[in-house]
Design an enzyme around this catalytic site. Structure first.
Site, short mmCIF file in Angstrom:
data_model
loop_
_atom_site.label_atom_id
_atom_site.label_comp_id
_atom_site.label_asym_id
_atom_site.label_seq_id
_atom_site.Cartn_x
_atom_site.Cartn_y
_atom_site.Cartn_z
N LYS A 11 0.88 -1.20 -0.03
CA LYS A 11 0.14 0.03 0.03
C LYS A 11 0.84 1.34 0.21
O LYS A 11 2.04 1.38 0.18
CB LYS A 11 -1.04 -0.07 1.20
CG LYS A 11 -2.05 -1.24 1.19
CD LYS A 11 -2.75 -1.21 2.36
CE LYS A 11 -3.95 -2.37 2.25
NZ LYS A 11 -4.79 -2.03 3.31
N TYR A 51 -12.70 -1.75 -3.53
CA TYR A 51 -13.07 -1.82 -2.07
C TYR A 51 -14.57 -1.69 -2.12
O TYR A 51 -14.94 -1.26 -0.94
CB TYR A 51 -12.39 -0.84 -1.19
CG TYR A 51 -11.09 -1.07 -0.84
CD1 TYR A 51 -10.72 -2.03 -0.09
CD2 TYR A 51 -9.95 -0.53 -1.34
CE1 TYR A 51 -9.41 -2.79 0.36
CE2 TYR A 51 -8.53 -0.78 -0.97
CZ TYR A 51 -8.35 -1.97 -0.26
OH TYR A 51 -6.99 -2.30 0.28
N ASN A 114 -2.13 0.06 6.86
CA ASN A 114 -1.53 -1.11 7.45
C ASN A 114 -0.54 -1.89 6.48
O ASN A 114 -0.49 -3.03 6.68
CB ASN A 114 -2.56 -1.87 7.67
CG ASN A 114 -3.71 -2.13 7.08
OD1 ASN A 114 -3.64 -1.78 5.90
ND2 ASN A 114 -4.79 -2.70 7.16
N HIS A 117 -2.10 -5.27 1.58
CA HIS A 117 -3.44 -6.06 1.37
C HIS A 117 -3.10 -7.56 1.31
O HIS A 117 -1.98 -8.10 0.63
CB HIS A 117 -4.18 -5.45 0.11
CG HIS A 117 -5.41 -6.12 -0.07
ND1 HIS A 117 -6.53 -6.11 0.27
CD2 HIS A 117 -5.70 -7.21 -1.12
CE1 HIS A 117 -7.48 -6.90 -0.53
NE2 HIS A 117 -6.89 -7.78 -1.13
N GLU A 128 -10.00 -10.06 -7.54
CA GLU A 128 -8.97 -9.10 -7.37
C GLU A 128 -7.78 -8.96 -8.20
O GLU A 128 -7.33 -8.13 -8.83
CB GLU A 128 -8.23 -8.94 -5.76
CG GLU A 128 -9.48 -8.61 -4.77
CD GLU A 128 -9.32 -8.86 -3.34
OE1 GLU A 128 -10.18 -8.69 -2.67
OE2 GLU A 128 -8.07 -9.40 -3.30
P1 IDP Z 1 -8.13 -6.65 5.59
O1 IDP Z 1 -7.16 -5.64 4.91
O2 IDP Z 1 -7.29 -7.19 6.87
O3 IDP Z 1 -8.83 -7.86 4.93
P2 IDP Z 1 -10.78 -5.28 5.83
O4 IDP Z 1 -11.46 -5.36 7.07
O5 IDP Z 1 -11.00 -5.88 4.49
O6 IDP Z 1 -9.27 -5.74 6.28
O7 IDP Z 1 -10.59 -3.72 5.55
C1 IDP Z 1 -9.86 -3.41 4.36
C2 IDP Z 1 -9.01 -2.17 4.58
O8 IDP Z 1 -9.65 -0.84 5.09
C3 IDP Z 1 -8.01 -2.27 5.77
O9 IDP Z 1 -6.98 -3.19 5.26
C4 IDP Z 1 -7.64 -0.96 6.18
O10 IDP Z 1 -6.72 -0.46 5.19
C5 IDP Z 1 -8.94 -0.16 6.06
N1 IDP Z 1 -9.54 -0.36 7.34
C6 IDP Z 1 -10.25 -1.49 7.85
N2 IDP Z 1 -10.66 -0.91 9.17
C7 IDP Z 1 -10.62 0.25 9.32
C8 IDP Z 1 -10.69 1.43 10.25
O11 IDP Z 1 -11.50 0.92 11.27
N3 IDP Z 1 -10.45 2.41 9.91
C9 IDP Z 1 -9.50 2.95 9.01
N4 IDP Z 1 -9.49 2.11 8.10
C10 IDP Z 1 -9.67 0.85 8.23
MG MG Z 2 -10.36 -7.58 3.74
#
Ligand code: IDP
Ligand code: MG
Length: 139
Positions: A11, A51, A114, A117, A128
């Site tokens: 990312k 997304y 984070n 992905h 994807e």
């Molecule tokens: P994942 O990437 O671990 O599968 P998901 O729940 O699918 O997590 O969420 C997609 C992405 O959305 C996350 O990787 C993160 O970048 C962002 N995200 C998820 N939850 C939050 C939040 O509570 N605040 C801000 N960004 C979030």
């Molecule tokens: Mg996810």
């Protein structure tokens, strides 16, 4: 047991912080073969489509802003049990909860920024991967 392919993105935060090489090294060392890869930047429309499942979540706007702010590395990875093993390698969505040694523990700042992905199912890995790569770009 999941299938042999998953999809990943390094990312914008991890690219900005100079972690592309270290993250690819972790991926290779864990036994994943890179079968497609590109350095690219998502448009707003790309990110909103990628997304779409999260469009009603409160963080959607923040997520689109983040994912479009700079270049990413996207890749398709191959290994036995690819989806599950890659999710284990990257760690929990929130790096504060990610296990020691995982990519998110090492390189991520917070639950939004984070670092990487990883697809969450074989079905989504295919969707994807196809979103980012044509058949001629997969080797
Ligand atoms: P994942 O990437 O671990 O599968 P998901 O729940 O699918 O997590 O969420 C997609 C992405 O959305 C996350 O990787 C993160 O970048 C962002 N995200 C998820 N939850 C939050 C939040 O509570 N605040 C801000 N960004 C979030
Ligand atoms: Mg996810």
């Amino acid at each position: 047991m999941t299938g042999r392919r998953t999809f990943t993105m390094i990312k914008p935060d991890a690219v900005e912080n100079g972690h592309i090489g270290a993250i690819l090294e972790k991926i290779s060392s864990a036994g994943f073969k890179i079968i497609a890869m590109k350095y690219t930047q998502l448009s707003r429309r790309d990110a909103q489509e990628f997304y779409a499942i999260h469009r009603d979540r409160p963080f959607f706007g923040e997520l689109i802003q983040f994912m479009t702010r700079g270049p990413i590395v996207s890749a398709i990875l191959e290994k036995d049990n690819a989806v599950d093993d890659f999710r284990a390698l990257i760690g929990a969505t929130n790096p504060a909860e990610a296990a020691e040694g995982t990519i998110r523990k090492l390189f991520a700042k917070d639950i939004g920024e984070n670092a990487v992905h990883g697809s969450d199912s074989d079905e989504n890995a295919l969707i994807e991967g196809s979103f980012h790569f044509s058949g001629r770009e997969i080797y």
